[in-house]
Design an enzyme around this catalytic site. Structure first.
Site, PDB file in Angstrom:
ATOM      1  N   GLU A   1       0.808  -1.228   0.000  1.00  0.00           N
ATOM      2  CA  GLU A   1       0.000   0.000   0.000  1.00  0.00           C
ATOM      3  C   GLU A   1       0.844   1.284   0.000  1.00  0.00           C
ATOM      4  OE1 GLU A   1      -2.813  -0.552   3.218  1.00  0.00           O
ATOM      5  OE2 GLU A   1      -3.552  -2.418   2.353  1.00  0.00           O
TER       6      GLU A   1
ATOM      7  N   HIS B   1     -10.460  -5.885  -2.789  1.00  0.00           N
ATOM      8  CA  HIS B   1     -11.542  -5.750  -1.803  1.00  0.00           C
ATOM      9  C   HIS B   1     -12.709  -5.058  -2.513  1.00  0.00           C
ATOM     10  CE1 HIS B   1      -9.100  -7.188   1.469  1.00  0.00           C
ATOM     11  NE2 HIS B   1      -8.155  -6.313   1.186  1.00  0.00           N
TER      12      HIS B   1
END
Ligand code: G3I
Length: 366
Positions: free
Chosen positions: A170, A248
């Site tokens: 990330e 996700h």
């Protein structure tokens, strides 16, 4: 299904396509018949075996405490051929104090994986989150040394046990700039990514080295940034083997550009993997939403099978009861392929059918 005009089927092709669709439909029906609710995993029909037969893996994440849940482990051991520790290989667990290492929780998950013939994805070496506060306060030279020591110790500890490491997790903001609240980037600049990758390669030369992120599944500013970074790393000879697309998703919102996006990365000469798949539904989940979710999961499977260097898919968590979604997105849940009793949902049956109907695209990896 829409075809781009350059790939409109010709008449002969259309007949062949119709035949293979009929075969696929028959296979899907056969799988569906083999997999009534509550009876997933009949011989040869687990996700792991179906995926293996197609040359990819199907994995899941779990946490140490999940190992005490027999309903969960029964599903995990039967269905998944790759395991990602949900938290146990993160910095706050593995090095809570400077130079003070704790690999016991990660080792427990690694032992479970080994005992069940599963491989391991290491998650994660360098991440701004779940990072002990002592790391955040370090000046640049000490932070660089701490990062290298951490990677060397952890990747060295798991050398030979880990198929792939999420080396940096990330790294980006949504607009494609480097993450603002990231102490590594703030202190060390863009070069911290290459430094981390080189350090990981030296610590475990056989592990595949990945960059992993969310909201990079479709073509957008954030995936453009990841693309530019991987291209630049490759051109400099920095060791980078793969990109992890967390995935996700929200039900019905899988990006239409997923396949094109994966393909542009593989064209750079790296593997791609879906690393944290789930598909959340506004609760209560009705049958229409579960059917849409089944389409989403099957679509992800078909996309991975259609991209030769898509090496596998990992679902985040095992079933709806252990999913992180309700805790983070109040009002949402039902995001996995297994329901509150760890029974397979339509998403499971659809994923299994998509695997059964797909074409083999790589040498077996599981
Ligand atoms: O360890 C503490 C414990 O001491 C304390 O008693 C307890 C009380 O809440 O919290 C425990 O920490 C929790 C930790 O999981 C370990 O269980 C945190 O509150 C909780 O926020 C943390 O959540 C994890 C989350 O990452 C944190 O960022 C989830 O389990 C984990 O599934 C999730 O995984 C991330 C991936 O690493 C990266 N991509 C997104 C994904 C989902 O958020």
């Amino acid at each position: 299904m829409q075809f781009p005009t350059s790939r409109l089927p010709r008449p002969g092709r259309a007949r062949r396509a119709a035949r293979s669709l009929a075969v696929a439909a028959a296979t899907a029906l056969a799988v569906t018949a083999l997999l009534p609710t509550g009876q997933a995993g009949a011989a040869g029909t687990s996700l792991r075996s179906l995926a293996q037969a197609r040359g990819i893996y199907f994995g899941a994440s779990l946490a140490q405490s999940d190992l005490n849940n027999p309903s969960l482990t029964a599903v995990a051991g039967r269905e998944f051929g790759m395991l990602t520790p949900a938290n146990e290989m993160k910095w706050d667990t593995t090095e809570p104090g400077p130079g003070s290492f704790n690999f016991a929780p990660g080792d427990r998950i690694a032992s479970y994986a080994k005992a069940n013939g599963m491989r391991l994805r290491g998650h994660t070496l360098v991440w701004h989150n779940q990072l002990p506060s002592w790391v955040r306060g370090l000046p640049a030279d000490q932070l660089r040394a701490a990062m290298r020591r951490h990677i060397t110790a952890e990747a060295g500890h798991y050398k030979g046990q880990v198929y792939a490491w999420d080396v940096v997790n990330e790294a980006f903001n949504e607009d494609g700039s480097f993450r603002t609240d990231d102490p590594f980037h703030n202190a060390l600049g863009d070069g911290y990514v290459a430094d981390a990758l080189r350090t990981a390669r030296a610590a475990d030369p056989n592990a595949k080295l990945y960059l992993n992120d969310y909201n990079i599944e479709g073509l957008n500013a954030k995936s453009d940034a990841m693309y530019r970074l991987v291209k630049s790393l490759k051109s400099q000879g920095v060791p980078i083997d793969g990109v992890g697309f967390q995935a996700h998703f929200v039900v019905g919102q899988v990006p239409a550009s997923l396949k094109a996006n994966l393909q542009r990365f593989t064209a750079l000469g790296v593997d791609v993997a879906v690393t944290e798949l789930d598909d959340r539904i506004q609760l209560p989940a009705n049958s229409a939403a579960l059917a849409r979710q089944a389409d989403d999961y099957a679509g992800v499977v078909r996309t991975c099978l259609a991209v030769p260097r898509c090496v596998g898919i990992t679902q985040w968590d095992v079933g709806d009861p252990d999913s992180w979604i309700p805790g983070t997105f109040p009002g949402y849940g039902a995001a996995t392929m297994f329901d509150n009793g760890y029974r397979p949902k339509p998403a499971y049956t659809a994923s299994a059918a998509a695997l059964a109907a797909g074409a083999h695209h790589l040498a077996p990896t599981d």
